[in-house]
Design an enzyme around this catalytic site. Structure first.
Site, PDB file in Angstrom:
ATOM      1  N   LYS A  66      59.827  44.528  34.674  1.00  0.00           N
ATOM      2  CA  LYS A  66      60.467  43.331  35.202  1.00  0.00           C
ATOM      3  C   LYS A  66      60.940  43.579  36.637  1.00  0.00           C
ATOM      4  CE  LYS A  66      62.925  42.600  31.210  1.00  0.00           C
ATOM      5  NZ  LYS A  66      63.622  41.853  30.135  1.00  0.00           N
ATOM      6  N   TYR A 100      59.002  33.332  27.679  1.00  0.00           N
ATOM      7  CA  TYR A 100      60.260  33.447  26.924  1.00  0.00           C
ATOM      8  C   TYR A 100      60.580  32.168  26.145  1.00  0.00           C
ATOM      9  CZ  TYR A 100      61.597  37.958  28.963  1.00  0.00           C
ATOM     10  OH  TYR A 100      61.670  39.289  29.305  1.00  0.00           O
ATOM     11  N   GLU A 144      51.268  36.797  24.280  1.00  0.00           N
ATOM     12  CA  GLU A 144      51.619  37.257  25.629  1.00  0.00           C
ATOM     13  C   GLU A 144      50.406  37.776  26.397  1.00  0.00           C
ATOM     14  OE1 GLU A 144      54.709  39.992  24.577  1.00  0.00           O
ATOM     15  OE2 GLU A 144      56.083  38.372  24.002  1.00  0.00           O
ATOM     16  N   ASN A 161      67.319  44.904  32.112  1.00  0.00           N
ATOM     17  CA  ASN A 161      66.898  45.982  31.212  1.00  0.00           C
ATOM     18  C   ASN A 161      65.466  46.446  31.461  1.00  0.00           C
ATOM     19  OD1 ASN A 161      65.505  43.894  30.054  1.00  0.00           O
ATOM     20  ND2 ASN A 161      66.607  43.919  28.101  1.00  0.00           N
ATOM     21  N   ARG A 189      57.813  49.343  21.487  1.00  0.00           N
ATOM     22  CA  ARG A 189      59.201  48.906  21.310  1.00  0.00           C
ATOM     23  C   ARG A 189      60.140  50.110  21.230  1.00  0.00           C
ATOM     24  NH1 ARG A 189      60.867  43.772  22.344  1.00  0.00           N
ATOM     25  NH2 ARG A 189      62.543  44.003  20.831  1.00  0.00           N
ATOM     26  N   HIS A 200      59.739  44.727  29.509  1.00  0.00           N
ATOM     27  CA  HIS A 200      59.449  43.910  28.327  1.00  0.00           C
ATOM     28  C   HIS A 200      58.355  44.581  27.506  1.00  0.00           C
ATOM     29  CE1 HIS A 200      58.306  40.454  25.841  1.00  0.00           C
ATOM     30  NE2 HIS A 200      57.061  40.855  26.080  1.00  0.00           N
ATOM     31  N   ARG A 214      64.922  52.066  28.436  1.00  0.00           N
ATOM     32  CA  ARG A 214      66.203  51.395  28.730  1.00  0.00           C
ATOM     33  C   ARG A 214      67.374  52.365  28.595  1.00  0.00           C
ATOM     34  NH1 ARG A 214      64.567  45.989  25.264  1.00  0.00           N
ATOM     35  NH2 ARG A 214      63.589  44.811  26.950  1.00  0.00           N
ATOM     36  N   PHE A 226      71.573  32.104  28.099  1.00  0.00           N
ATOM     37  CA  PHE A 226      71.150  32.902  29.244  1.00  0.00           C
ATOM     38  C   PHE A 226      69.725  32.570  29.714  1.00  0.00           C
ATOM     39  CE2 PHE A 226      70.403  35.311  25.319  1.00  0.00           C
ATOM     40  CZ  PHE A 226      69.038  35.558  25.409  1.00  0.00           C
TER      41      PHE A 226
END
Ligand code: DAT
Ligand code: MG
Length: 215
Positions: free
Chosen positions: A72, A112, A190, A176, A149, A179, A166, A120
């Protein structure tokens, strides 16, 4: 368990974005279970083909499985792109697609879309479209969705284990770094959203046999 037909996102490269997005989302409904999450992601050897859907995210639970991983804007700004990519390379995953993208608001919102009702959401989209690029990638290999993950760590970096990306590089949920797809359905959506099929390579790294052999 799952329908065996390929999700429509496979044909994403020939569709305008809005259609890709709508189709990718619709693709999720092809599955009879709501999500393919961590504990369901392995150990289906011997199960029939129904448990191994094939989409643009490869064939689930085989070495062709693929995950969408995105560094990101904060990861790019902090100039740790190379370090993050190295972790996936060194673990034994195969980079099959990568590009730098300045996401449109439409693309960010679709990526998203499951969080659209969250308070948020607006700031998340603003952050993703801030003008610093994201690095969009597709990684392929054994159990890559679940392992990706784990390598990324918990959403809140304060709960992410040291050793995770992270846990090593971030302290704020709003920054963070990275993704990772959270299941086969989201990987299908995605990858189809960010890449066309023709952008995804098929090749065998030199050390692939050494990485993959179970003896
Ligand atoms: P993940 O990125 O671990 O898959 P998610 O899908 O729940 O987590 O959320 C997507 C992103 O949204 C997350 O990486 C950072 C942001 N986010 C999530 N929860 C948040 C919160 N409570 N406050 C601010 N941003 C949040
Ligand atoms: Mg998520």
């Amino acid at each position: 368990m799952f329908a065996t037909r390929a999700a429509p996102a496979v044909r994403a490269s020939r569709m305008p974005l809005a259609v890709v997005a709508a189709t990718a989302v619709a693709g999720a409904s092809l599955y009879t279970q709501p999500s393919v999450h961590l504990d369901q992601a392995v150990n289906t050897a011997g199960a029939d083909a129904v448990s191994r859907p094939t989409t643009i995210a490869g064939t689930f639970t085989t070495p062709s499985e693929r995950s969408f991983i995105m560094i990101k804007p904060d990861g790019v700004n902090r100039q740790i792109v190379g370090k993050i990519i190295s972790r996936f390379e060194e673990r034994g995953y195969k980079l099959v697609a990568i590009k730098s993208v300045l996401p449109s608001t439409e693309l960010a919102r679709e990526h998203y879309s499951d969080l659209a009702s969250k308070p948020f959401f607006g700031s998340l989209i603003k952050y993703l479209t801030s003008g610093t690029p994201v690095i969009a990638m597709v990684w392929e290999g054994k159990d890559v969705i679940r392992q990706g993950r784990n390598m990324v760590g918990a959403t809140n970096p304060l709960q992410a284990l040291p050793g995770s990306i992270r846990g090593d590089y971030a302290v704020s949920v709003g920054r963070n770094i990275i993704h990772a797809s959270d299941g086969f359905e989201s990987a299908t959506k995605e990858i189809g959203l960010w890449f066309g099929e023709k952008e995804i390579a098929s090749y065998t790294p030199a050390a692939w046999d050494q990485v993959m052999a179970d003896n």
